[in-house]
Structures are given as structure tokens and as C-alpha cells.
Motif scaffolding. Structure first.
Motif, PDB file in Angstrom:
ATOM      1  N   LYS A 177       0.796  -1.165   0.059  1.00 36.12           N
ATOM      2  CA  LYS A 177       0.096  -0.072   0.073  1.00 36.12           C
ATOM      3  C   LYS A 177       0.797   1.280  -0.133  1.00 36.12           C
ATOM      4  N   LEU A 178       0.835   1.957  -1.102  1.00 33.01           N
ATOM      5  CA  LEU A 178       1.601   3.200  -1.255  1.00 33.01           C
ATOM      6  C   LEU A 178       0.497   4.477  -0.849  1.00 33.01           C
ATOM      7  N   ASN A 179       1.295   5.489  -0.292  1.00 36.08           N
ATOM      8  CA  ASN A 179       0.450   6.626   0.096  1.00 36.08           C
ATOM      9  C   ASN A 179       1.038   7.633  -0.929  1.00 36.08           C
ATOM     10  N   ILE A 180       0.210   7.833  -2.082  1.00 36.19           N
ATOM     11  CA  ILE A 180       0.340   8.727  -2.970  1.00 36.19           C
ATOM     12  C   ILE A 180      -0.576   9.907  -3.116  1.00 36.19           C
ATOM     13  N   VAL A 181       0.000  11.094  -2.659  1.00 36.20           N
ATOM     14  CA  VAL A 181      -1.042  12.473  -2.635  1.00 36.20           C
ATOM     15  C   VAL A 181      -0.225  13.228  -3.980  1.00 36.20           C
ATOM     16  N   ARG A 182      -1.427  13.815  -4.443  1.00 35.35           N
ATOM     17  CA  ARG A 182      -0.944  14.805  -5.767  1.00 35.35           C
ATOM     18  C   ARG A 182      -1.016  16.003  -5.064  1.00 35.35           C
ATOM     19  N   LEU A 183       0.126  16.897  -5.150  1.00 35.37           N
ATOM     20  CA  LEU A 183       0.508  18.283  -4.463  1.00 35.37           C
ATOM     21  C   LEU A 183       0.017  19.366  -5.624  1.00 35.37           C
ATOM     22  N   LYS A 186       4.094  17.878  -8.750  1.00 38.96           N
ATOM     23  CA  LYS A 186       4.653  17.743  -7.804  1.00 38.96           C
ATOM     24  C   LYS A 186       3.827  16.218  -6.890  1.00 38.96           C
ATOM     25  N   TYR A 187       4.419  15.335  -6.144  1.00 38.00           N
ATOM     26  CA  TYR A 187       3.551  14.383  -5.551  1.00 38.00           C
ATOM     27  C   TYR A 187       4.182  14.070  -4.213  1.00 38.00           C
ATOM     28  N   GLN A 245       7.233  11.313   1.311  1.00 39.23           N
ATOM     29  CA  GLN A 245       8.376  12.093   0.614  1.00 39.23           C
ATOM     30  C   GLN A 245       8.052  12.977  -0.632  1.00 39.23           C
ATOM     31  N   GLU A 246       8.254  14.131  -0.735  1.00 35.66           N
ATOM     32  CA  GLU A 246       7.910  15.025  -1.912  1.00 35.66           C
ATOM     33  C   GLU A 246       8.891  14.687  -3.031  1.00 35.66           C
ATOM     34  N   VAL A 247       8.205  14.273  -4.160  1.00 32.49           N
ATOM     35  CA  VAL A 247       9.078  14.213  -5.345  1.00 32.49           C
ATOM     36  C   VAL A 247       8.384  14.687  -6.481  1.00 32.49           C
ATOM     37  N   SER A 248       9.392  14.811  -7.753  1.00 33.31           N
ATOM     38  CA  SER A 248       8.547  15.202  -9.003  1.00 33.31           C
ATOM     39  C   SER A 248       7.904  14.154  -9.623  1.00 33.31           C
ATOM     40  N   LYS A 249       7.061  14.448 -10.775  1.00 30.44           N
ATOM     41  CA  LYS A 249       6.364  13.672 -11.199  1.00 30.44           C
ATOM     42  C   LYS A 249       7.218  12.560 -12.161  1.00 30.44           C
ATOM     43  N   GLU A 250       7.996  13.107 -12.638  1.00 33.72           N
ATOM     44  CA  GLU A 250       9.274  12.370 -13.527  1.00 33.72           C
ATOM     45  C   GLU A 250      10.004  11.537 -12.695  1.00 33.72           C
ATOM     46  N   PHE A 251      10.253  11.947 -11.413  1.00 35.91           N
ATOM     47  CA  PHE A 251      10.951  10.912 -10.601  1.00 35.91           C
ATOM     48  C   PHE A 251       9.987   9.873  -9.773  1.00 35.91           C
ATOM     49  N   ALA A 252       8.955  10.166  -9.646  1.00 30.15           N
ATOM     50  CA  ALA A 252       7.996   9.009  -9.209  1.00 30.15           C
ATOM     51  C   ALA A 252       7.595   8.085 -10.533  1.00 30.15           C
ATOM     52  N   GLU A 253       7.382   8.492 -11.660  1.00 25.76           N
ATOM     53  CA  GLU A 253       7.168   7.575 -12.585  1.00 25.76           C
ATOM     54  C   GLU A 253       8.531   7.039 -13.465  1.00 25.76           C
ATOM     55  N   GLY A 254       9.854   7.401 -12.771  1.00 25.57           N
ATOM     56  CA  GLY A 254      10.777   6.807 -13.263  1.00 25.57           C
ATOM     57  C   GLY A 254      11.584   6.130 -12.348  1.00 25.57           C
ATOM     58  N   VAL A 255      12.445   6.716 -11.391  1.00 22.37           N
ATOM     59  CA  VAL A 255      13.155   6.053 -10.480  1.00 22.37           C
ATOM     60  C   VAL A 255      12.665   5.411  -9.711  1.00 22.37           C
ATOM     61  N   MET A 256      11.596   6.061  -8.866  1.00 22.53           N
ATOM     62  CA  MET A 256      10.992   5.398  -7.763  1.00 22.53           C
ATOM     63  C   MET A 256      10.181   4.099  -8.366  1.00 22.53           C
ATOM     64  N   LEU A 257       9.510   4.163  -9.329  1.00 26.06           N
ATOM     65  CA  LEU A 257       8.707   3.038  -9.883  1.00 26.06           C
ATOM     66  C   LEU A 257       9.632   1.902 -10.379  1.00 26.06           C
TER      67      LEU A 257
END
Length: 147
Positions: free
Chosen positions: A2-8, A12-13, A18-30
Motif C-alpha cells: 500500500k503506497l500513500n500517494i498524494v498529488r500536491l 509534485k507528488y 516524501q515530496e518528489v517530482s512527477k518524473e522521479f515518481a514515474e521513473g526512478v521510484m517506479l
């Protein structure tokens, strides 16, 4: 998982606090999340569902996303088959309950007995006609021609 993902904002998400950029969340984190899943496609499906619900796209990793899509299609196919089977058996149960109605059973029995009596009477008339040399059959005149 279960991930806690909130759109800021649009770019920014907040993922797991942890506040991350959309590209980071879709790339490195995924990629890290998919690597942690290993070969467990169910966990990958959960992650993709959560990403898509938050507005993120997991399509950057085509191979994993293809596996998830195949899994979703199989689940949908199985669910459709279960629904179709349930409808079939519900209809069959309804028909069987109608067939078990005592009034319907008595009606069918009376129809069957009437049909059998008619067949017996016809057979009796044929046997009676044959005993007279065949001329007494209904439909023939005294010259053995069909009327």
C-alpha cells in the motif's frame, strides 16, 4: 504493498511522505518498486493501480506494464466466465423450479397420457383393419384405391 500517494500540484507528488517530482515518481521510484516486486505480478498490479489512481503513468516500463495488462485481462476474462456461469445456473435453477411445480407436473402427465391413449387407439384401429384383409383401412375404397 500500500503506497500513500498524494498529488500536491501538477508536477509534485508526495509518495510515502516524501515530496518528489512527477518524473522521479514515474521513473526512478517506479523502477525501484518494480524491482522490489521481483516476479510477483500481483504486487506489480497493485502498484500500477495505485499509480494510475493518483494520476501517474506506469507505462514507462513497458515489459512490466505488459505483464500487468495480461494479468488484468486474465482476471477480467475469469470474472466474465464466472458471471456467465452464474447466469446460466440461475436460469437453469429457475427452469428446474418451474419444472418441479406439482401443477405443471400433473399437466404434463395428463398430456403424455392423452398422447399415449391416442397412439394406442390408432394402433388398435390399424390392427382391426388388417384383420379384415386390409380393405377396411381408413382412406381406401372397395377397389383398394386411396381416397
Amino acid at each position: 504493498m500500500k503506497l500513500n500517494i498524494v498529488r500536491l500540484s501538477e508536477t509534485k507528488y508526495e509518495v510515502q511522505g516524501q515530496e518528489v517530482s512527477k518524473e522521479f515518481a514515474e521513473g526512478v521510484m517506479l523502477s525501484g518498486l518494480f524491482a522490489a516486486c521481483g516476479r510477483n505480478i500481483d504486487r506489480m498490479t497493485e502498484i500500477c493501480d495505485q499509480y494510475e489512481a493518483a494520476g501517474l503513468s506506469p507505462k514507462a516500463f513497458a515489459e512490466e506494464y505488459r505483464k500487468v495488462s495480461i494479468q488484468r485481462a486474465e482476471i477480467a476474462r475469469e470474472e466474465a466466465k464466472r458471471r456467465k456461469d452464474a447466469e446460466f445456473f440461475a436460469e437453469r435453477n429457475r427452469q428446474m423450479s418451474e419444472a418441479c411445480d406439482p401443477l405443471a407436473i400433473a399437466r404434463k402427465k395428463a398430456e403424455r397420457e392423452a398422447k399415449e391413449a391416442k397412439i394406442r387407439a390408432h394402433g388398435q384401429s390399424i390392427r382391426a383393419a388388417r384383420s379384415g384383409g386390409g380393405r377396411a383401412l381408413m382412406g381406401y375404397d372397395e377397389n383398394d384405391t386411396w381416397i
